[in-house]
Motif scaffolding. Structure first.
Motif, PDB file in Angstrom:
ATOM      1  N   ASP A  20       0.858  -1.183   0.000  1.00 12.70           N
ATOM      2  CA  ASP A  20       0.000   0.000   0.000  1.00 12.70           C
ATOM      3  C   ASP A  20       0.893   1.232   0.000  1.00 12.70           C
ATOM      4  N   VAL A  21       0.765   2.090  -1.025  1.00 15.59           N
ATOM      5  CA  VAL A  21       1.652   3.241  -1.142  1.00 15.59           C
ATOM      6  C   VAL A  21       1.494   4.192   0.045  1.00 15.59           C
ATOM      7  N   SER A  22       0.370   4.137   0.737  1.00 12.50           N
ATOM      8  CA  SER A  22       0.185   4.995   1.915  1.00 12.50           C
ATOM      9  C   SER A  22       1.178   4.629   3.013  1.00 12.50           C
ATOM     10  N   GLU A  23       1.640   3.383   3.004  1.00 11.03           N
ATOM     11  CA  GLU A  23       2.648   2.968   3.980  1.00 11.03           C
ATOM     12  C   GLU A  23       3.955   3.718   3.752  1.00 11.03           C
ATOM     13  N   LEU A  24       4.253   3.989   2.480  1.00 11.14           N
ATOM     14  CA  LEU A  24       5.448   4.771   2.162  1.00 11.14           C
ATOM     15  C   LEU A  24       5.288   6.193   2.689  1.00 11.14           C
ATOM     16  N   GLY A  25       4.082   6.767   2.528  1.00 10.89           N
ATOM     17  CA  GLY A  25       3.825   8.103   3.044  1.00 10.89           C
ATOM     18  C   GLY A  25       4.020   8.174   4.542  1.00 10.89           C
ATOM     19  N   ALA A  26       3.556   7.168   5.246  1.00  9.86           N
ATOM     20  CA  ALA A  26       3.716   7.124   6.703  1.00  9.86           C
ATOM     21  C   ALA A  26       5.188   7.042   7.075  1.00  9.86           C
ATOM     22  N   TYR A  27       5.936   6.265   6.313  1.00 10.37           N
ATOM     23  CA  TYR A  27       7.382   6.125   6.567  1.00 10.37           C
ATOM     24  C   TYR A  27       8.089   7.469   6.368  1.00 10.37           C
ATOM     25  N   ILE A  28       7.744   8.159   5.277  1.00 12.94           N
ATOM     26  CA  ILE A  28       8.370   9.455   4.987  1.00 12.94           C
ATOM     27  C   ILE A  28       8.088  10.458   6.107  1.00 12.94           C
ATOM     28  N   LEU A  29       6.845  10.503   6.561  1.00  9.04           N
ATOM     29  CA  LEU A  29       6.497  11.433   7.633  1.00  9.04           C
ATOM     30  C   LEU A  29       7.225  11.103   8.922  1.00  9.04           C
ATOM     31  N   GLN A  30       7.318   9.829   9.222  1.00  7.61           N
ATOM     32  CA  GLN A  30       7.957   9.395  10.465  1.00  7.61           C
ATOM     33  C   GLN A  30       9.452   9.717  10.460  1.00  7.61           C
ATOM     34  N   GLN A  31      10.073   9.602   9.290  1.00  4.06           N
ATOM     35  CA  GLN A  31      11.515   9.782   9.194  1.00  4.06           C
ATOM     36  C   GLN A  31      11.901  11.083   8.476  1.00  4.06           C
ATOM     37  N   SER A  32      10.974  12.012   8.354  1.00  5.06           N
ATOM     38  CA  SER A  32      11.180  13.184   7.489  1.00  5.06           C
ATOM     39  C   SER A  32      12.436  13.984   7.833  1.00  5.06           C
ATOM     40  N   GLN A  33      12.678  14.226   9.114  1.00  9.52           N
ATOM     41  CA  GLN A  33      13.840  15.028   9.499  1.00  9.52           C
ATOM     42  C   GLN A  33      15.133  14.395   9.013  1.00  9.52           C
ATOM     43  N   MET A  34      15.247  13.082   9.186  1.00  7.63           N
ATOM     44  CA  MET A  34      16.454  12.380   8.760  1.00  7.63           C
ATOM     45  C   MET A  34      16.521  12.305   7.239  1.00  7.63           C
ATOM     46  N   LEU A  35      15.390  12.006   6.597  1.00  8.70           N
ATOM     47  CA  LEU A  35      15.375  11.806   5.151  1.00  8.70           C
ATOM     48  C   LEU A  35      15.675  13.080   4.382  1.00  8.70           C
ATOM     49  N   LEU A  36      15.281  14.231   4.934  1.00  5.50           N
ATOM     50  CA  LEU A  36      15.536  15.492   4.251  1.00  5.50           C
ATOM     51  C   LEU A  36      17.023  15.834   4.204  1.00  5.50           C
ATOM     52  N   GLN A  37      17.830  15.129   4.991  1.00  4.20           N
ATOM     53  CA  GLN A  37      19.270  15.361   4.998  1.00  4.20           C
ATOM     54  C   GLN A  37      19.983  14.579   3.901  1.00  4.20           C
ATOM     55  N   ASN A  38      19.246  13.734   3.185  1.00  2.00           N
ATOM     56  CA  ASN A  38      19.876  12.888   2.172  1.00  2.00           C
ATOM     57  C   ASN A  38      20.526  13.697   1.056  1.00  2.00           C
ATOM     58  N   GLY A  39      19.911  14.816   0.712  1.00  3.61           N
ATOM     59  CA  GLY A  39      20.446  15.615  -0.385  1.00  3.61           C
ATOM     60  C   GLY A  39      20.177  14.968  -1.735  1.00  3.61           C
ATOM     61  N   PHE A  40      20.578  15.661  -2.802  1.00  5.06           N
ATOM     62  CA  PHE A  40      20.357  15.165  -4.143  1.00  5.06           C
ATOM     63  C   PHE A  40      21.619  14.496  -4.674  1.00  5.06           C
ATOM     64  N   THR A  41      21.431  13.569  -5.598  1.00  2.90           N
ATOM     65  CA  THR A  41      22.566  12.941  -6.242  1.00  2.90           C
ATOM     66  C   THR A  41      23.138  13.896  -7.288  1.00  2.90           C
ATOM     67  N   ARG A  42      24.328  13.586  -7.744  1.00  2.00           N
ATOM     68  CA  ARG A  42      24.961  14.422  -8.765  1.00  2.00           C
ATOM     69  C   ARG A  42      24.118  14.436 -10.039  1.00  2.00           C
ATOM     70  N   SER A  43      23.572  13.282 -10.395  1.00  2.00           N
ATOM     71  CA  SER A  43      22.761  13.220 -11.615  1.00  2.00           C
ATOM     72  C   SER A  43      21.478  14.039 -11.468  1.00  2.00           C
ATOM     73  N   GLN A  44      20.890  14.045 -10.265  1.00  2.68           N
ATOM     74  CA  GLN A  44      19.682  14.841 -10.031  1.00  2.68           C
ATOM     75  C   GLN A  44      19.988  16.331 -10.124  1.00  2.68           C
ATOM     76  N   GLU A  45      21.131  16.747  -9.576  1.00  3.15           N
ATOM     77  CA  GLU A  45      21.516  18.158  -9.660  1.00  3.15           C
ATOM     78  C   GLU A  45      21.758  18.563 -11.110  1.00  3.15           C
ATOM     79  N   GLY A  46      22.438  17.670 -11.860  1.00  2.00           N
ATOM     80  CA  GLY A  46      22.689  17.970 -13.260  1.00  2.00           C
ATOM     81  C   GLY A  46      21.401  18.074 -14.053  1.00  2.00           C
ATOM     82  N   GLU A  47      20.463  17.182 -13.742  1.00  2.00           N
ATOM     83  CA  GLU A  47      19.174  17.205 -14.421  1.00  2.00           C
ATOM     84  C   GLU A  47      18.408  18.483 -14.090  1.00  2.00           C
ATOM     85  N   ALA A  48      18.469  18.906 -12.821  1.00  3.78           N
ATOM     86  CA  ALA A  48      17.786  20.142 -12.417  1.00  3.78           C
ATOM     87  C   ALA A  48      18.403  21.353 -13.118  1.00  3.78           C
TER      88      ALA A  48
END
Length: 284
Positions: A160-188
């Motif tokens: 259930d994709v809602s489970e992913l949403g719950a995971y993101i909310l629960q771990q949001s502070q940590m996950l937001l520190q991941n940053g973007f990959t080099r390829s994502q920055e280049g694409e942006a």
């Protein structure tokens, strides 16, 4: 029975998507497939719930005049590229860090320090175009869950994709520190450049602001304390590594513009001096 059939169908679809890929490419494709399953309204909801953890209400600069002017500046860039899903929401932070960033669901945050540091409206738009590309390519969501194992990605994809949403909310502070990959920055950078051209905005502001940030950082090198301060406060620098290669890419693309494309670029009408004066008067 239906659940079992759905899982089988999803697994078959995922297998077809990933066929012929190497391990790393396999995971990247799986990540793309998982993020594509997140409905727009769910992404918007995630952004709204994550926002207060990143930008508390008291940190939002609520000047209606400044808000209206910034939204007006960005409107042609957004409208001429048809970026309406998710709807873009713009916030000005009281923070003096040289930073601008995106959150899930089309949320763009511009720090007071970044807006004051800009030398032209084109520089603000260059940063905005880069961040809009992170939104449209769903880089923020991808960056938040790219640390998951391939097995976890497949598990969320089949569940259930809602489970992913719950995971993101629960771990949001940590996950937001991941940053973007080099390829994502280049694409942006590449897509942001295209957005500027489509809107008739000169893309020189993108490389100029990158250069401004590098100069600001190098100027602090004489003072260890100032260097540490810049490393701490310039989140834009840490999450958007400004390599000479990226700046060169923008300048090479500018040099490669056709006469017709150059002719279509129009001066941006925006009183930056007045905007920045009013912004500078805002108390912390």
């Amino acid at each position: 029975m239906r659940a079992a059939l759905w899982r089988t169908f999803c697994l078959m679809a995922l297998s077809l998507t990933l066929s012929g890929c190497g391990i790393l490419e396999w995971k990247e494709k799986a990540l793309d497939a998982l993020v594509s399953r997140i409905p727009p309204d769910m992404e918007v909801g995630l952004g709204e719930k994550v926002l207060p953890t990143v930008l508390p209400p008291e940190a939002i600069l609520k000047d209606p005049v400044l808000q209206s002017r910034l939204e007006g500046l960005l409107k042609p860039l957004i409208d001429r590229n048809g970026i309406h899903q998710p709807p873009i929401k713009i916030y000005i932070s009281r923070d003096d860090e040289l930073n601008a960033f995106a959150l899930p669901g089309g949320i763009l945050i511009f720090n007071r320090g970044m807006l004051l540091a800009a030398g032209s409206a084109e520089e603000i738009l260059g940063v905005a175009a880069h961040e809009l590309a992170h939104v449209t390519e769903k880089h923020v969501l991808k960056s938040m869950i790219q640390s998951l194992s391939l097995a976890a990605i497949v598990s969320f994809f089949l569940g259930d994709v809602s489970e992913l949403g719950a995971y993101i909310l629960q771990q949001s502070q940590m996950l937001l520190q991941n940053g973007f990959t080099r390829s994502q920055e280049g694409e942006a950078d590449r897509i942001g450049f295209d957005y500027l051209i489509a809107a008739g905005i000169h893309p020189k502001g993108m490389s100029q602001f990158f250069q401004r940030l590098e100069k600001r950082k190098s100027e602090g090198a004489d003072s260890p304390a100032e260097t540490r301060k810049l490393e701490r406060v310039s989140v834009f620098l840490s999450t958007h590594p400004l390599t000479a290669e990226r700046i060169r890419m923008v300048e090479q693309r500018i040099a490669g513009l056709t006469p017709q494309e150059i002719k279509a670029l129009k001066p941006v009408r925006f009183d930056l001096k007045d905007f920045q004066q009013r912004l500078a008067q805002e108390s912390h």
